[in-house]
Design an enzyme around this catalytic site. Structure first.
Site, PDB file in Angstrom:
ATOM      1  N   CYS A 117       0.862  -1.183   0.000  1.00 59.42           N
ATOM      2  CA  CYS A 117       0.000   0.000   0.000  1.00 59.42           C
ATOM      3  C   CYS A 117       0.896   1.229   0.000  1.00 59.42           C
ATOM      4  O   CYS A 117       2.082   1.140   0.283  1.00 59.42           O
ATOM      5  CB  CYS A 117      -0.929   0.011   1.212  1.00 59.42           C
ATOM      6  SG  CYS A 117      -2.291   1.187   1.003  1.00 59.42           S
ATOM      7  N   CYS A 119      -0.046   4.250   1.659  1.00 61.81           N
ATOM      8  CA  CYS A 119      -0.406   5.264   2.661  1.00 61.81           C
ATOM      9  C   CYS A 119       0.710   5.569   3.655  1.00 61.81           C
ATOM     10  O   CYS A 119       0.794   6.673   4.168  1.00 61.81           O
ATOM     11  CB  CYS A 119      -1.693   4.900   3.385  1.00 61.81           C
ATOM     12  SG  CYS A 119      -1.685   3.295   4.150  1.00 61.81           S
ATOM     13  N   CYS A 127      -3.803   6.322   0.094  1.00 62.93           N
ATOM     14  CA  CYS A 127      -3.273   5.050  -0.411  1.00 62.93           C
ATOM     15  C   CYS A 127      -2.946   5.086  -1.903  1.00 62.93           C
ATOM     16  O   CYS A 127      -2.973   4.052  -2.565  1.00 62.93           O
ATOM     17  CB  CYS A 127      -4.258   3.928  -0.095  1.00 62.93           C
ATOM     18  SG  CYS A 127      -4.637   3.791   1.664  1.00 62.93           S
ATOM     19  N   LYS A 199     -12.346  -4.765   2.437  1.00 66.52           N
ATOM     20  CA  LYS A 199     -11.752  -3.967   3.519  1.00 66.52           C
ATOM     21  C   LYS A 199     -12.650  -2.757   3.744  1.00 66.52           C
ATOM     22  O   LYS A 199     -12.907  -1.974   2.822  1.00 66.52           O
ATOM     23  CB  LYS A 199     -10.354  -3.526   3.126  1.00 66.52           C
ATOM     24  CG  LYS A 199      -9.704  -2.592   4.140  1.00 66.52           C
ATOM     25  CD  LYS A 199      -8.257  -2.325   3.795  1.00 66.52           C
ATOM     26  CE  LYS A 199      -7.635  -1.315   4.737  1.00 66.52           C
ATOM     27  NZ  LYS A 199      -6.230  -1.047   4.409  1.00 66.52           N
ATOM     28  N   ARG A 209      -2.778   3.223  12.690  1.00 70.62           N
ATOM     29  CA  ARG A 209      -2.318   4.439  12.015  1.00 70.62           C
ATOM     30  C   ARG A 209      -1.294   5.180  12.877  1.00 70.62           C
ATOM     31  O   ARG A 209      -0.390   5.820  12.339  1.00 70.62           O
ATOM     32  CB  ARG A 209      -3.514   5.309  11.629  1.00 70.62           C
ATOM     33  CG  ARG A 209      -4.322   4.622  10.530  1.00 70.62           C
ATOM     34  CD  ARG A 209      -5.532   5.394  10.094  1.00 70.62           C
ATOM     35  NE  ARG A 209      -6.324   4.593   9.159  1.00 70.62           N
ATOM     36  CZ  ARG A 209      -7.518   4.942   8.710  1.00 70.62           C
ATOM     37  NH1 ARG A 209      -8.070   6.078   9.094  1.00 70.62           N
ATOM     38  NH2 ARG A 209      -8.170   4.158   7.873  1.00 70.62           N
ATOM     39  N   ARG A 221     -10.881   7.753   4.172  1.00 76.82           N
ATOM     40  CA  ARG A 221     -10.716   6.759   3.115  1.00 76.82           C
ATOM     41  C   ARG A 221     -12.052   6.253   2.576  1.00 76.82           C
ATOM     42  O   ARG A 221     -12.111   5.185   1.977  1.00 76.82           O
ATOM     43  CB  ARG A 221      -9.892   5.581   3.636  1.00 76.82           C
ATOM     44  CG  ARG A 221      -8.524   5.947   4.184  1.00 76.82           C
ATOM     45  CD  ARG A 221      -7.567   4.765   4.074  1.00 76.82           C
ATOM     46  NE  ARG A 221      -6.495   4.758   5.048  1.00 76.82           N
ATOM     47  CZ  ARG A 221      -5.419   5.539   5.011  1.00 76.82           C
ATOM     48  NH1 ARG A 221      -5.285   6.449   4.083  1.00 76.82           N
ATOM     49  NH2 ARG A 221      -4.477   5.414   5.932  1.00 76.82           N
ATOM     50  N   GLU A 237     -17.099  -7.266  -4.518  1.00 76.84           N
ATOM     51  CA  GLU A 237     -15.677  -6.923  -4.411  1.00 76.84           C
ATOM     52  C   GLU A 237     -14.809  -8.179  -4.486  1.00 76.84           C
ATOM     53  O   GLU A 237     -13.804  -8.228  -5.189  1.00 76.84           O
ATOM     54  CB  GLU A 237     -15.393  -6.242  -3.069  1.00 76.84           C
ATOM     55  CG  GLU A 237     -15.534  -4.739  -3.072  1.00 76.84           C
ATOM     56  CD  GLU A 237     -14.367  -4.059  -3.775  1.00 76.84           C
ATOM     57  OE1 GLU A 237     -13.444  -4.750  -4.241  1.00 76.84           O
ATOM     58  OE2 GLU A 237     -14.388  -2.822  -3.861  1.00 76.84           O
ATOM     59  N   LYS A 252     -11.713  -7.569   6.381  1.00 77.59           N
ATOM     60  CA  LYS A 252     -11.077  -6.733   7.402  1.00 77.59           C
ATOM     61  C   LYS A 252     -11.980  -5.569   7.747  1.00 77.59           C
ATOM     62  O   LYS A 252     -12.479  -4.923   6.817  1.00 77.59           O
ATOM     63  CB  LYS A 252      -9.755  -6.234   6.832  1.00 77.59           C
ATOM     64  CG  LYS A 252      -9.001  -5.294   7.737  1.00 77.59           C
ATOM     65  CD  LYS A 252      -7.769  -4.785   7.048  1.00 77.59           C
ATOM     66  CE  LYS A 252      -7.133  -3.732   7.926  1.00 77.59           C
ATOM     67  NZ  LYS A 252      -6.066  -3.053   7.270  1.00 77.59           N
ATOM     68  N   SER A 278      -6.059  -3.611  14.648  1.00 80.82           N
ATOM     69  CA  SER A 278      -5.448  -2.949  15.798  1.00 80.82           C
ATOM     70  C   SER A 278      -6.472  -2.514  16.849  1.00 80.82           C
ATOM     71  O   SER A 278      -6.221  -2.640  18.045  1.00 80.82           O
ATOM     72  CB  SER A 278      -4.642  -1.743  15.322  1.00 80.82           C
ATOM     73  OG  SER A 278      -5.445  -0.853  14.585  1.00 80.82           O
ATOM     74  N   TYR A 317      -2.635  -9.335  16.098  1.00 78.34           N
ATOM     75  CA  TYR A 317      -1.588  -8.874  17.014  1.00 78.34           C
ATOM     76  C   TYR A 317      -1.500  -9.776  18.245  1.00 78.34           C
ATOM     77  O   TYR A 317      -0.586  -9.649  19.040  1.00 78.34           O
ATOM     78  CB  TYR A 317      -1.851  -7.413  17.413  1.00 78.34           C
ATOM     79  CG  TYR A 317      -1.935  -6.537  16.171  1.00 78.34           C
ATOM     80  CD1 TYR A 317      -0.773  -6.103  15.535  1.00 78.34           C
ATOM     81  CD2 TYR A 317      -3.166  -6.218  15.600  1.00 78.34           C
ATOM     82  CE1 TYR A 317      -0.844  -5.355  14.374  1.00 78.34           C
ATOM     83  CE2 TYR A 317      -3.245  -5.471  14.436  1.00 78.34           C
ATOM     84  CZ  TYR A 317      -2.084  -5.040  13.819  1.00 78.34           C
ATOM     85  OH  TYR A 317      -2.149  -4.325  12.663  1.00 78.34           O
TER      86      TYR A 317
HETATM   87  C1  PBG Z   1      -2.770   0.180   4.982  1.00 79.30           C
HETATM   88  C2  PBG Z   1      -3.314  -0.666   6.079  1.00 79.30           C
HETATM   89  C3  PBG Z   1      -4.103  -0.297   7.185  1.00 79.30           C
HETATM   90  C4  PBG Z   1      -4.235  -1.440   7.980  1.00 79.30           C
HETATM   91  C5  PBG Z   1      -3.554  -2.463   7.330  1.00 79.30           C
HETATM   92  N1  PBG Z   1      -3.005  -1.977   6.152  1.00 79.30           N
HETATM   93  C6  PBG Z   1      -4.624   1.022   7.617  1.00 79.30           C
HETATM   94  C7  PBG Z   1      -5.686   1.682   6.878  1.00 79.30           C
HETATM   95  O1  PBG Z   1      -6.228   1.193   5.885  1.00 79.30           O
HETATM   96  O2  PBG Z   1      -5.980   2.797   7.281  1.00 79.30           O
HETATM   97  C8  PBG Z   1      -4.971  -1.517   9.297  1.00 79.30           C
HETATM   98  C9  PBG Z   1      -4.529  -2.609  10.201  1.00 79.30           C
HETATM   99  C10 PBG Z   1      -5.008  -2.511  11.592  1.00 79.30           C
HETATM  100  O3  PBG Z   1      -5.760  -1.619  12.016  1.00 79.30           O
HETATM  101  O4  PBG Z   1      -4.608  -3.379  12.352  1.00 79.30           O
HETATM  102  N2  PBG Z   1      -3.685   0.542   4.006  1.00 79.30           N
END
Ligand code: PBG
Length: 326
Positions: A117, A119, A127, A199, A209, A221, A237, A252, A278, A317
């Site tokens: 990615c 970002c 992104c 996602k 982030r 986003r 998708e 996700k 996260s 995690y």
């Molecule tokens: C990058 C990305 C993100 C996450 C994984 N790859 C952040 C986003 O899309 O803002 C999030 C992972 C997480 O919150 O654990 N695009």
């Protein structure tokens, strides 16, 4: 009252394990690891207790520690030494992921996945390439088609460095096809793609982030990630990513979207990955720190539930701590 049927018979000790429908093993888990080109030493991530950004020099030790728990796979996220408008450090040969990937693939037995990615690499935190007129017009964000080349280039640079699998997470239309074409052309036809296929534009990514320093500097986003209210759209998708050559399909976040995990599992004959993100991690830690929840038990229950819903593999995690309990 007819009590011929007594489900409790099978809940007695001795039989419970035999009839359990869902098992969890360390090899179902993928541990996210953060590597930071700006760090000389490990840096704690306050909103993700127990996780740190590690310098490139420390990445092999970090991955070895994951492998010791029985988890065999990691996904790498990078913090580059510099950011620019295009995110050019994402595909640099001496970029943070490329350097870390070379070391991990040569010096460890980990199955190495790289997040693809832009970002974390763009100075605006989106992104991809910005649409003409952004950021002055804050309703504009990423220009889809010019972004595809950059994503494909990034994926090839990861494969060249030794990545076993690439995982595009930007939710650009056509990203899987662009990457598949570029990998094949570069001779990486055996490198699988795990697509972040469904996602969502989720508030549960907040701690990540902070960790990866990838928050958008303006706007959000919602023009590329999915609307949380949409379930059927997730199947569209995912179908597009399958047509374009995705090998593993990811949903996700995980816990708030278990219905989507289930639907993808039932509608597509492909491995399903779920990303226990996260925020899902941070909230259990916060509650546990207050003494309100048992961390080990709720983490284990979360991962078992994600598998029960239909995930074959889980990015989490909690990978190391849960693997140690198994
Ligand atoms: C990058 C990305 C993100 C996450 C994984 N790859 C952040 C986003 O899309 O803002 C999030 C992972 C997480 O919150 O654990 N695009």
């Amino acid at each position: 009252m007819d009590l011929t049927r007594r489900p409790r018979r099978l809940r007695q000790d001795g039989i419970r394990d035999l009839v359990r429908e869902t098992g969890l093993s360390a090899t179902d888990l993928v541990a996210p690891v953060f590597v930071d080109a700006t760090a000389e030493e490990r840096v704690e991530i306050p909103s993700m207790p127990g996780h740190e950004r590690v310098p490139v020099d420390g990445i092999v030790d970090r991955v070895e520690a994951v492998l010791e728990t029985g988890v065999e796979s990691v996904i790498l996220f990078g913090v580059p030494k510099a950011k620019d408008e295009d995110g050019s450090r994402a595909w640099a040969e001496d970029g943070v992921i490329q350097e870390a990937t070379r070391r991990v693939s040569r010096q460890t037995d980990a199955y190495l996945i790289t997040d693809v990615c832009l970002c974390e690499y763009t100075d605006h935190g989106h992104c991809g390439v910005l649409e003409p007129g952004a950021p002055e017009d804050v309703t504009l964000t990423v220009d889809n088609d010019p972004t595809l080349d950059q994503i494909a280039r990034t994926a090839v640079s990861h494969a060249e460095a030794g990545a076993d699998m690439v995982a595009p997470s930007g939710m650009m239309d056509g990203m899987v096809g662009a990457i598949r074409g570029a990998l094949d052309e570069a001779g990486f036809e055996q490198t699988p793609i795990m697509s972040y296929a469904a996602k969502y534009e989720s508030a549960f990514y907040g701690p990540f982030r902070d960790a990866a320093d990838g928050a958008p500097s303006f706007g959000d986003r919602r023009h590329y990630q999915m609307d949380p209210g949409n379930g059927e759209e997730a199947l569209r998708e995912v179908a597009l990513d399958v047509e374009q050559g995705a090998d593993v399909l990811m949903v996700k976040p995980a816990l708030p979207y278990l219905d989507v995990v289930r639907e993808v599992n039932q509608n597509f004959d492909y491995p399903v990955a779920a990303y226990n993100v996260s925020g899902e991690y941070a909230m259990l830690h916060a509650a546990a720190e207050n003494g309100w929840l048992d961390l080990e038990a709720t983490a284990m229950e979360s991962l078992v539930s994600i598998k029960r819903a239909g995930a074959d593999l889980i990015l989490t995690y909690f990978a190391e701590t849960v693997a140690e309990q198994l």
